[in-house]
Design a protein around this motif. Sequence first.
Motif, short mmCIF file in Angstrom:
data_model
loop_
_atom_site.label_atom_id
_atom_site.label_comp_id
_atom_site.label_asym_id
_atom_site.label_seq_id
_atom_site.Cartn_x
_atom_site.Cartn_y
_atom_site.Cartn_z
N LYS B 90 0.84 -1.21 0.00
CA LYS B 90 0.00 0.00 0.00
C LYS B 90 0.88 1.26 0.00
O LYS B 90 0.61 2.22 -0.71
CB LYS B 90 -0.90 0.00 1.24
N MET B 91 1.92 1.23 0.82
CA MET B 91 2.80 2.41 0.87
C MET B 91 3.48 2.64 -0.47
O MET B 91 3.60 3.76 -0.94
CB MET B 91 3.86 2.21 1.95
N ARG B 92 3.92 1.54 -1.08
CA ARG B 92 4.59 1.71 -2.37
C ARG B 92 3.64 2.29 -3.40
O ARG B 92 4.01 3.15 -4.19
CB ARG B 92 5.16 0.38 -2.87
N SER B 93 2.39 1.84 -3.37
CA SER B 93 1.47 2.33 -4.39
C SER B 93 1.20 3.82 -4.22
O SER B 93 0.86 4.51 -5.17
CB SER B 93 0.19 1.50 -4.41
N LYS B 94 1.38 4.34 -3.01
CA LYS B 94 1.27 5.80 -2.83
C LYS B 94 2.46 6.51 -3.49
O LYS B 94 2.31 7.55 -4.11
CB LYS B 94 1.25 6.16 -1.34
N VAL B 95 3.66 5.93 -3.31
CA VAL B 95 4.86 6.57 -3.86
C VAL B 95 4.82 6.58 -5.39
O VAL B 95 5.18 7.56 -6.02
CB VAL B 95 6.14 5.85 -3.38
N VAL B 96 4.41 5.46 -5.98
CA VAL B 96 4.43 5.38 -7.45
C VAL B 96 3.03 5.57 -8.03
O VAL B 96 2.74 5.06 -9.11
CB VAL B 96 5.06 4.05 -7.95
N SER B 97 2.20 6.34 -7.33
CA SER B 97 0.87 6.62 -7.87
C SER B 97 1.01 7.42 -9.15
O SER B 97 1.98 8.17 -9.35
CB SER B 97 0.05 7.42 -6.85
N ARG B 98 0.05 7.25 -10.02
CA ARG B 98 -0.02 8.00 -11.28
C ARG B 98 0.19 9.50 -11.01
O ARG B 98 0.98 10.17 -11.66
CB ARG B 98 -1.41 7.71 -11.87
N GLU B 99 -0.51 9.98 -10.00
CA GLU B 99 -0.46 11.41 -9.67
C GLU B 99 0.97 11.84 -9.30
O GLU B 99 1.47 12.87 -9.76
CB GLU B 99 -1.39 11.63 -8.47
N HIS B 100 1.60 11.02 -8.47
CA HIS B 100 2.95 11.37 -8.03
C HIS B 100 3.95 11.31 -9.18
O HIS B 100 4.80 12.19 -9.34
CB HIS B 100 3.37 10.44 -6.88
N LEU B 101 3.83 10.27 -10.01
CA LEU B 101 4.74 10.16 -11.16
C LEU B 101 4.56 11.35 -12.10
O LEU B 101 5.53 11.88 -12.64
CB LEU B 101 4.50 8.85 -11.91
N ASN B 102 3.32 11.78 -12.28
CA ASN B 102 3.08 12.96 -13.13
C ASN B 102 3.77 14.19 -12.56
O ASN B 102 4.38 14.97 -13.30
CB ASN B 102 1.58 13.21 -13.27
N GLU B 103 3.70 14.34 -11.26
CA GLU B 103 4.37 15.48 -10.62
C GLU B 103 5.88 15.42 -10.85
O GLU B 103 6.52 16.43 -11.13
CB GLU B 103 4.14 15.45 -9.11
N LEU B 104 6.44 14.22 -10.72
CA LEU B 104 7.88 14.05 -10.90
C LEU B 104 8.30 14.42 -12.32
O LEU B 104 9.30 15.11 -12.54
CB LEU B 104 8.29 12.61 -10.59
N GLY B 105 7.51 13.96 -13.28
CA GLY B 105 7.81 14.27 -14.68
C GLY B 105 7.70 15.77 -14.96
O GLY B 105 8.51 16.35 -15.68
N LYS B 106 6.69 16.39 -14.34
CA LYS B 106 6.49 17.84 -14.52
C LYS B 106 7.65 18.61 -13.92
O LYS B 106 8.14 19.59 -14.51
CB LYS B 106 5.20 18.27 -13.82
#
Lengths: 246, 246
Positions: B90-106
């Motif tokens: 569950k914790m990992r899925s928060k870190v690599v959530s779609r939303e978070h990955l989008n933020e990282l790319g941005k």
Amino acid sequence: MSLIRNILNSRSNEDGNFFLNLKEILGYKPKSKSLYIKAFTHRSMNIKDNDGNAINYERLEFVGDAMLSAVIAAYLFEQVPHGDEGYLTKMRSKVVSREHLNELGKELNLIGLVKSKIPKSNFGNNIHGNLFEALVGAIYLDKGYKFCERFIYERVINPHVDIETLEGKVISYKSLLIEWCQKEKNTFDYEVYEDTGRDELKHFSVKLSINNKVVSKARATSKKKAEEKASKRAFFAFQKQIARRT
Amino acid sequence: MSLIRNILNSRSNEDGNFFLNLKEILGYKPKSKSLYIKAFTHRSMNIKDNDGNAINYERLEFVGDAMLSAVIAAYLFEQVPHGDEGYLTKMRSKVVSREHLNELGKELNLIGLVKSKIPKSNFGNNIHGNLFEALVGAIYLDKGYKFCERFIYERVINPHVDIETLEGKVISYKSLLIEWCQKEKNTFDYEVYEDTGRDELKHFSVKLSINNKVVSKARATSKKKAEEKASKRAFFAFQKQIARRT
């Protein structure tokens, strides 16, 4: 740490063969022994570390599962250049299927190493795969990615992963070969005999003859696997002559 | 290869800054340039290699996703010793959530590097995260696991992953701090100003004062993030005095 040392000592006393057997499976001497002890401790042992955290293999499964997924993703990326993301994901899920992981764990007889308060006969079938994942996790944490990758290649990819089979192009080399023999009016014979040799696990050898001439040999842990292996070898020897069914 | 070379050349001519910008993001010089070109080629370019396989970033996402999962699994295993398998997942899925990955790319402005026949304004939001995954995949294939792991630590884990926040113990350091100030009758002030400096991307700086004394400073790509960062720093400075809400 002192608690882990206690478990380690009790383990060595009760089962002097644990690290010997483990070394056989790993092909190297473990650095951090406590990781492997954890990888073979069932939750029924109800052991906790000094901070009250449970010591058993379940958390290691999480790491092992991730490492298997990573190594196999990179392997498939290279080996299946025409497959898109969805296709590669599907192929990977075949390699790391519950069923396949259980087979891998059984093959290494990992259940023979586990420490548990529950009789081993009471475990479900999934314990084999769970122990395999936990072992992979322990290897990663003990020796790093390169070692873990090598273990996955040696134990999973090289002996078991065949891209053609995964792609569903070839269901069984044996049936392909028999079909071809019948069509071409060749005689064939699979001579199977037990050949355990110095292995702990039962092994079988197969000699495959076509028109009374031995064309390939193979050895594996089941008759079926040995026959399939021998058929595959024969298939590659004759592949120019055998029409491929795609 | 000749085709890749052609694309490479056309890329260098059209956009001489591509590898310069890339080097800035990576912190090293790429070895296999074609991997990074692939990582920033959109499918709309409709480029194929000599074997007819599509050249775009989609397959690299598969590898990057797997590497992110592996590195973060190992990190969480060490950092969250009390969490069981399900909790870690569950914790990992928060870190690599779609939303978070989008933020990282941005944050890395990866979209500025992409080559596409579709106007960039037509892309959905997920392209940011997809490019980030593809870049991670390219790094792994180019430089191996250790490099890839370091990139993930530098770009994902160190700046963004906070175990306390992930565990839901702290939702927002800013609200925690404000609550404490109000309770203790301390005055507080977040002074925010634009501070882009030599970065391409807009940045903001924040000075947080408590009782008219600057207690922490922070800089980030949004006002909200900079405030949260400054609050977190202040929180750790005052944590003995601030009652923790669990």
